[in-house]
Design an enzyme around this catalytic site. Sequence first.
Site, mmCIF file in Angstrom:
data_model
loop_
_atom_site.group_PDB
_atom_site.id
_atom_site.type_symbol
_atom_site.label_atom_id
_atom_site.label_comp_id
_atom_site.label_asym_id
_atom_site.label_seq_id
_atom_site.Cartn_x
_atom_site.Cartn_y
_atom_site.Cartn_z
ATOM 1 N N TYR A 85 12.565 5.292 8.059
ATOM 2 C CA TYR A 85 11.457 4.469 7.956
ATOM 3 C C TYR A 85 10.561 5.205 7.320
ATOM 4 O O TYR A 85 10.198 6.566 7.490
ATOM 5 C CB TYR A 85 11.236 4.351 8.870
ATOM 6 N N ASP A 107 8.647 12.410 3.220
ATOM 7 C CA ASP A 107 7.394 11.767 3.811
ATOM 8 C C ASP A 107 7.580 12.353 5.504
ATOM 9 O O ASP A 107 8.653 12.285 5.961
ATOM 10 C CB ASP A 107 8.113 10.095 4.305
ATOM 11 N N LYS A 138 0.166 10.138 11.662
ATOM 12 C CA LYS A 138 0.142 10.791 12.694
ATOM 13 C C LYS A 138 -0.548 11.961 13.825
ATOM 14 O O LYS A 138 -1.917 12.235 13.356
ATOM 15 C CB LYS A 138 1.832 11.048 13.248
HETATM 16 C C1 LIG Z 1 5.432 6.889 11.679
HETATM 17 C C2 LIG Z 1 5.805 6.630 9.844
HETATM 18 C C3 LIG Z 1 5.506 5.654 9.116
HETATM 19 C C4 LIG Z 1 4.754 5.065 9.247
HETATM 20 O O1 LIG Z 1 3.095 5.769 10.074
HETATM 21 P P1 LIG Z 1 2.021 4.167 10.159
HETATM 22 O O2 LIG Z 1 0.449 5.254 10.521
HETATM 23 O O3 LIG Z 1 2.661 3.302 11.113
HETATM 24 O O4 LIG Z 1 2.286 3.070 8.803
HETATM 25 C C5 LIG Z 1 5.545 6.539 7.819
HETATM 26 N N1 LIG Z 1 6.789 7.079 7.330
HETATM 27 C C6 LIG Z 1 7.546 8.039 8.893
HETATM 28 C C7 LIG Z 1 8.032 8.732 7.840
HETATM 29 C C8 LIG Z 1 6.503 7.837 10.424
HETATM 30 O O5 LIG Z 1 7.363 8.819 11.231
#
Ligand SMILES: *Cc1c(COP(=O)(O)O)cnc(C)c1O
Length: 441
Positions: free
Chosen positions: A155, A250, A278
């Site tokens: 994701y 990511d 995060k």
């Molecule tokens: C949470 C997450 C996102 C999206 O971040 P948001 O702050 O919710 O937009 C993208 N990539 C990864 C791996 C994530 O865990």
Amino acid sequence: MNSRPYPTPATFTRARSGELFETAKTYFPGGVHSPVRAFKSVQGPAIFFERGEGCHLFDVDGQAFVDFCCSWGPLILGHVHPAVLERVQTTAANGMSFGTPTPHDNLIGKLILDNHRFIEMIRFVSSGTEAVMSALRLARGVTGRSKVIKFEGCYHGHVDSMLVKAGSGLVTFGISTSAGIPEAYAQETIVVPLADPEALESALRQNAGEVACVIIEPIPANNGLLLQNIEFLQFLREKTREYGVLLIFDEVISGFRVGFEGAAGLYDIEPDILTFGKIIGGGMPVGAYAASRAIMENVAPMGPVYQAGTLSANPVAMAAGFATLTELLKPGFYESLEEKTAQFTMHLQAYCDTRGYEVTFPHVGSIFWPTFTRKHIHRSDEIDGSRMDFFKTMHLECLKRGVYFGPSGYEVGFVSAAHTEADLDFAAEMICESLDVVFEG
Ligand SMILES: *Cc1c(COP(=O)(O)O)cnc(C)c1O
């Protein structure tokens, strides 16, 4: 055994939460501002929380819960850590936003760049989604190519071109998983399975000269915890170099979570671009993307890749991030967090093994995933969706005993520095009781 008002199966209530949720549903789609909060895949109504302290959450019905969701990952220090709160309060008192550079930019910039061996420059944005969106644009701008390879089961936020899954058969172009995404966007995304070196190489070969980047969660943690073999990640690094394709890690979840240098540091693999979110904001809305100086010099106003933000590097958010990251650099921080998590999951595993329950707790660093199988799962298609009913029951039984997990069996749990051994012992006992209900009724 404790003075906190944990619920018990006899006292647990969602009377007030239920009322608020009904009202919220008349104001907001599904009553929420992010879908998984709506408790659609567990027994609702969604719980409304009004306070957090350390590893505890307190709901509007006056009950306490040991929190393993931790705001979906940011709260590695737990709720209202004194150093973070203090810095946020003093910073906010001086003004909430200026739309100018502030000294906090430099403080957190130096802290991160001095302590991360793979990046030389960083740009702050306001969410993980925005970080990924910008990193993809940067990769496309630098290479002059448009296709992106992603992995099924990873994701990357709600970026248009990332909301795609693999098509059927051999055609690997993406099929969008959301309405509102032009087919042309999905066509720019090639989806390959995780843990499959041949599929990856064939996607790179078939699209040679057209692919800007490959993006991966090096620790896939948004569709269960799909831990990859280091050999696969090393292969990914070698092949992307060979084909002249940029590699984006990511690290919105794994960054600062499995070590200050995240998964890149843990596996000692250097990606070309990293994305963060995060933890980097310590509970405030912050994201970032970072790379070598040569790559980052392509970002406006230095280079031609445009990217901007009214509230980017908001001083209060930077203060929360700076105070949080400062704590993470203290000696032994990660060691003790990992040790606690390993003990906790070992405890749970031993109980399940004794009872013959088909549950495992794969974990890395302070991330763990309760999963109702004994198989080691590397790919999303290996998850047996029918077993999510077990999670649904476990989730409810845990709530009744004062333990809060994110409301989906596809979500991982987080242990924070604020979880004491006593908290984890209590939680483990309550989780074991809940599993008894799952398997023995
Ligand atoms: C949470 C997450 C996102 C999206 O971040 P948001 O702050 O919710 O937009 C993208 N990539 C990864 C791996 C994530 O865990």
